[in-house]
Design a protein around this motif. Sequence first.
Motif, mmCIF file in Angstrom:
data_model
loop_
_atom_site.group_PDB
_atom_site.id
_atom_site.type_symbol
_atom_site.label_atom_id
_atom_site.label_comp_id
_atom_site.label_asym_id
_atom_site.label_seq_id
_atom_site.Cartn_x
_atom_site.Cartn_y
_atom_site.Cartn_z
ATOM 1 N N ASP A 38 0.816 -1.227 0.000
ATOM 2 C CA ASP A 38 0.000 0.000 0.000
ATOM 3 C C ASP A 38 0.842 1.267 0.000
ATOM 4 O O ASP A 38 0.332 2.346 0.286
ATOM 5 C CB ASP A 38 -0.931 0.038 1.228
ATOM 6 C CG ASP A 38 -2.239 -0.644 0.931
ATOM 7 O OD1 ASP A 38 -2.542 -0.830 -0.257
ATOM 8 O OD2 ASP A 38 -2.950 -0.985 1.894
ATOM 9 N N THR A 39 2.118 1.142 -0.231
ATOM 10 C CA THR A 39 2.986 2.330 -0.182
ATOM 11 C C THR A 39 3.855 2.439 -1.431
ATOM 12 O O THR A 39 4.945 3.007 -1.383
ATOM 13 C CB THR A 39 3.893 2.292 1.065
ATOM 14 O OG1 THR A 39 4.573 1.024 1.091
ATOM 15 C CG2 THR A 39 3.097 2.453 2.341
ATOM 16 N N THR A 40 3.389 1.877 -2.550
ATOM 17 C CA THR A 40 4.069 2.041 -3.836
ATOM 18 C C THR A 40 5.446 1.409 -3.891
ATOM 19 O O THR A 40 6.297 1.845 -4.654
ATOM 20 C CB THR A 40 4.178 3.545 -4.199
ATOM 21 O OG1 THR A 40 2.997 4.196 -3.828
ATOM 22 C CG2 THR A 40 4.404 3.767 -5.676
ATOM 23 N N GLN A 41 5.667 0.399 -3.063
ATOM 24 C CA GLN A 41 7.015 -0.180 -3.098
ATOM 25 C C GLN A 41 7.066 -1.565 -3.732
ATOM 26 O O GLN A 41 8.018 -1.877 -4.429
ATOM 27 C CB GLN A 41 7.551 -0.283 -1.664
ATOM 28 C CG GLN A 41 7.786 1.061 -1.038
ATOM 29 C CD GLN A 41 8.262 0.917 0.381
ATOM 30 O OE1 GLN A 41 9.336 0.358 0.627
ATOM 31 N NE2 GLN A 41 7.476 1.399 1.320
ATOM 32 N N THR A 46 0.349 -4.069 -9.526
ATOM 33 C CA THR A 46 0.531 -3.491 -10.868
ATOM 34 C C THR A 46 -0.543 -3.954 -11.856
ATOM 35 O O THR A 46 -0.838 -5.145 -11.961
ATOM 36 C CB THR A 46 1.927 -3.873 -11.426
ATOM 37 O OG1 THR A 46 2.918 -3.423 -10.486
ATOM 38 C CG2 THR A 46 2.183 -3.245 -12.784
ATOM 39 N N LYS A 55 1.026 1.250 -10.559
ATOM 40 C CA LYS A 55 0.747 0.601 -9.277
ATOM 41 C C LYS A 55 -0.626 1.082 -8.827
ATOM 42 O O LYS A 55 -0.812 2.266 -8.528
ATOM 43 C CB LYS A 55 1.852 0.956 -8.284
ATOM 44 C CG LYS A 55 3.190 0.354 -8.703
ATOM 45 C CD LYS A 55 4.314 0.647 -7.742
ATOM 46 C CE LYS A 55 5.568 -0.089 -8.205
ATOM 47 N NZ LYS A 55 6.721 0.126 -7.322
ATOM 48 N N CYS A 57 -2.280 0.829 -6.249
ATOM 49 C CA CYS A 57 -2.460 1.367 -4.895
ATOM 50 C C CYS A 57 -2.081 2.837 -4.841
ATOM 51 O O CYS A 57 -2.228 3.490 -3.811
ATOM 52 C CB CYS A 57 -1.637 0.576 -3.876
ATOM 53 S SG CYS A 57 0.139 0.897 -3.935
ATOM 54 N N THR A 58 -1.573 3.344 -5.953
ATOM 55 C CA THR A 58 -1.076 4.722 -5.998
ATOM 56 C C THR A 58 -1.966 5.619 -6.854
ATOM 57 O O THR A 58 -1.738 6.818 -6.945
ATOM 58 C CB THR A 58 0.353 4.705 -6.603
ATOM 59 O OG1 THR A 58 1.099 3.703 -5.930
ATOM 60 C CG2 THR A 58 1.066 6.019 -6.475
#
Length: 154
Positions: A38-41, A46, A55, A57-58
Amino acid sequence: MQITVNGQTQDLSIKDNTLLIDVIRDQLQLTGTHSGCDTTQCGCCTVLMDQVAVKSCTILARQAEGASIQTIEGLAKDHLHPVQEAFSEEHGLQCGYCTPGMIMSTVYLLQSHPNPTDEQIKEGLAGNICRCTGYVNIVKAVKSAAKKMQETHV
Ligand code: FES
Ligand code: FES
């Protein structure tokens, strides 16, 4: 709002701050797209938005209005997509949690690099993290997918 996912236009009622991943997973029940951080990592979430890997979630769902979204469920038609086949055959997955994101990023990578070098694969998948294993079999899978796509002209 209307959103097109895997070729189907959906009418949805959403809040302004709803994330694309929540629409995909919770409202459309397309749970092949995973949420890892949830933090784009991690890149598990995708999807392709107008053919570009993002992504989910972004991205706010509203940003996807008018765009065409493709998720892992939209790749296989009558049979698996060559990238899905290659990940399975080359053991590019273990628990499979990162796999949908890896596959969507690979589809995107192969659009611009149909015959990628190791370096290009590393760069193309830099935003996708696998917690299970090294990336040797994933790189092998991407190379095999590239070959399959050239052979099948997908
Ligand atoms: S859940 Fe989106 S990048 Fe990890
Ligand atoms: S296969 Fe398990 S996280 Fe990548």
